[in-house]
Design a protein around this motif. Structure first.
Motif, short mmCIF file in Angstrom:
data_model
loop_
_atom_site.label_atom_id
_atom_site.label_comp_id
_atom_site.label_asym_id
_atom_site.label_seq_id
_atom_site.Cartn_x
_atom_site.Cartn_y
_atom_site.Cartn_z
N THR A 121 -14.48 6.84 55.62
CA THR A 121 -15.80 7.58 55.90
C THR A 121 -16.52 6.98 57.02
OG1 THR A 121 -16.89 6.40 54.40
CG2 THR A 121 -15.96 8.19 53.45
N ALA A 142 -21.20 4.26 51.50
CA ALA A 142 -19.80 4.60 51.52
C ALA A 142 -18.96 3.89 50.19
CB ALA A 142 -19.14 3.52 52.55
N GLY A 143 -19.55 2.89 49.54
CA GLY A 143 -18.89 2.42 48.48
C GLY A 143 -19.48 1.69 47.30
N HIS A 147 -12.94 5.20 51.01
CA HIS A 147 -14.11 4.59 51.51
C HIS A 147 -14.27 4.29 52.98
CE1 HIS A 147 -15.35 3.90 46.98
NE2 HIS A 147 -15.57 4.95 47.23
N THR A 205 -16.09 -1.91 54.36
CA THR A 205 -16.27 -0.39 54.28
C THR A 205 -15.77 0.07 55.88
OG1 THR A 205 -18.73 -0.82 55.02
CG2 THR A 205 -18.11 -0.25 52.65
#
Ligand SMILES: [Zn+2]
Length: 435
Positions: free
Chosen positions: A175, A61-62, A172, A135
């Motif tokens: 998601t 995600a990040g 992010h 996240t």
């Protein structure tokens, strides 16, 4: 990209927002440039090397953005990445993270609750500053000064130094599975019932109530409710509102020096399910999902209590109808066994009222019903509205929709009151034989 003023203060966040409010955080930023802001923050603090803690899902995600941003500022990055399967945080895993971070200047967590708790715990042990890159907007614990980790198999909340900085990119966070965002929405909305419990304990039991915690919530609850359809569609601009609400809710707990503004009867029900899961291996759901279903229950209890008339509170009859100490002891043993049961019994013994105290309490309730009816709704939302919002965001609103045993949820409604010494609506409802 939507962003409120206080989250775009950058380097001035501490000076302009945190310090005047007694908050220990050096930086907080919600925006698409969060990774760059995090890297800039570490450099400004002369933190030249760090351990990046994450798991395989959250890293996707990040993690790459954060690593790239850190490397771009010349920082040395070591990684400690857990696998993709879900796992519980424990003191053993926190020890592993701490060993990986030895010799470095800081710890950066890219993840949700568990990863952030492991990073905070390791940072605390090594006296290293920790920066969080959430996240998921799934709970309000990113700003907290506690961690929830398993110690010798049992989940414990342990004190720790809070993170130095929190940096979140809503794109992010968007998601993450929708169920996680809905859990965050529910965890935030739970303050409607927890603050009502707290205010009632002030009116009925003279527990200190600090309205300063309210300063953080001006307008944000209404914005969150208005954004529910867009939150449900996972739109990053609306996810930013959820992040903002969760951060503010976290700040209010830090300022109150207690979790009372954000943890009442609804949290006890969730903790009960988590404790059962830790002890007996039963399934449990996300913290916020459980809290959301329980919040709807607790608000309904409050609605029934506030509809009572003084004549409905028959002090003699209610005082005579309380369960005997032996009965409560048997319930606690039945739920928790000897070892955990002894700790639960200690919590209950602290809160339990003897017969004269209970009569005084019921009398006070009867005499103050009118005042409660005037003052408690200040913090409350209708149970039906909270259910609508959680549903619209994609979360569960009934016990049957939780990934936890319905029978244990039903037990919790009756018996979660015993696991903590804090007064909540679960106590009041049983004292007056509502539940
Ligand atoms: Zn919570």
């Amino acid at each position: 990209m939507y962003c409120p003023d206080w989250l775009t203060l950058g380097d001035s966040f501490h000076e302009q927002f945190a310090a005047p409010r007694g908050l220990p955080f050096l930086a907080c930023h919600v925006g698409v440039d969060a990774a760059a802001q995090l890297a800039r923050f570490l450099r400004a603090q002369s933190l030249r090397s760090c351990l990046l803690v994450s798991d395989a899902n959250c890293y996707c995600a990040g993690g790459e953005d954060v690593t790239t941003a850190l490397c771009a500022t010349g920082a040395r990055v070591r990684e400690h990445i857990f696998g993709a399967e879900s796992f519980d945080g424990s003191d053993t895993l926190a020890g592993d993270v701490a060993r990986s971070a030895e010799g470095l200047d800081a710890i950066v967590a890219v993840g949700a609750g568990t990863v952030c708790d492991l990073a905070k715990s390791a940072g605390d042990a090594l006296k290293l500053p920790v920066a969080l890159y959430p996240t998921a907007a799934s709970m309000n614990g990113y700003t907290s000064s506690i961690t929830a980790l398993k110690v010798r198999g049992l989940k414990r909340t342990l004190p720790c130094t809070p993170a130095a900085g929190i940096f979140a990119n809503p794109e992010h966070v968007a998601t993450a599975p929708q169920r996680m965002t809905a859990a965050g929405v529910a965890d935030f909305l739970s303050k409607c019932s927890s603050t009502t419990d707290w205010r009632a304990s002030h009116l009925l039991l003279d527990v200190p109530f600090d309205p300063a915690a309210r300063q953080f919530f001006e307008g944000i609850q209404q914005r969150l409710i208005a954004e529910a359809p867009r939150i449900g569609r996972g739109e990053p601009e609306a996810i930013a509102v959820v992040l903002e609400a969760l951060l503010l809710s976290g700040f209010s707990m830090v300022v109150a020096g207690s979790s009372a503004p954000a943890s009442g009867g609804e949290h006890l029900i969730s903790h009960y399910l988590d404790m059962k899961s830790a002890l007996y291996g039963t399934s449990h759901d996300l913290h916020g999902s459980q809290v959301g279903v329980a919040t709807i229950h607790c608000l309904k209890l409050w609605e029934r209590i506030l509809s009572l008339e003084p004549v409905d509170v028959d002090v003699d009859q209610l005082a005579a109808a309380q369960p005997a100490d032996e009965q409560v002891h048997a319930w606690i043993q039945d739920d928790w066994g000897a070892e955990v049961g002894a700790e639960v019994q200690r919590q209950w013994d602290t809160k339990k009222m003897d017969a004269p105290a209970l009569r005084d309490f019921l009398t006070r309730l009867r005499d103050r019903l009118q005042q409660m009816r005037r003052e408690l709704p200040e913090d409350m939302l209708p149970a039906s509205l909270v259910a609508d919002v959680i549903l619209e965001c994609g979360g569960p609103v009934a016990a049957e929709q939780l990934q936890a045993p319905v029978a244990e949820y039903r037990n919790a409604l009756q018996r979660a009151r015993y696991i903590r010494d804090r007064f909540t609506v679960l106590d009041l409802a049983q004292d007056i034989r509502l539940a």
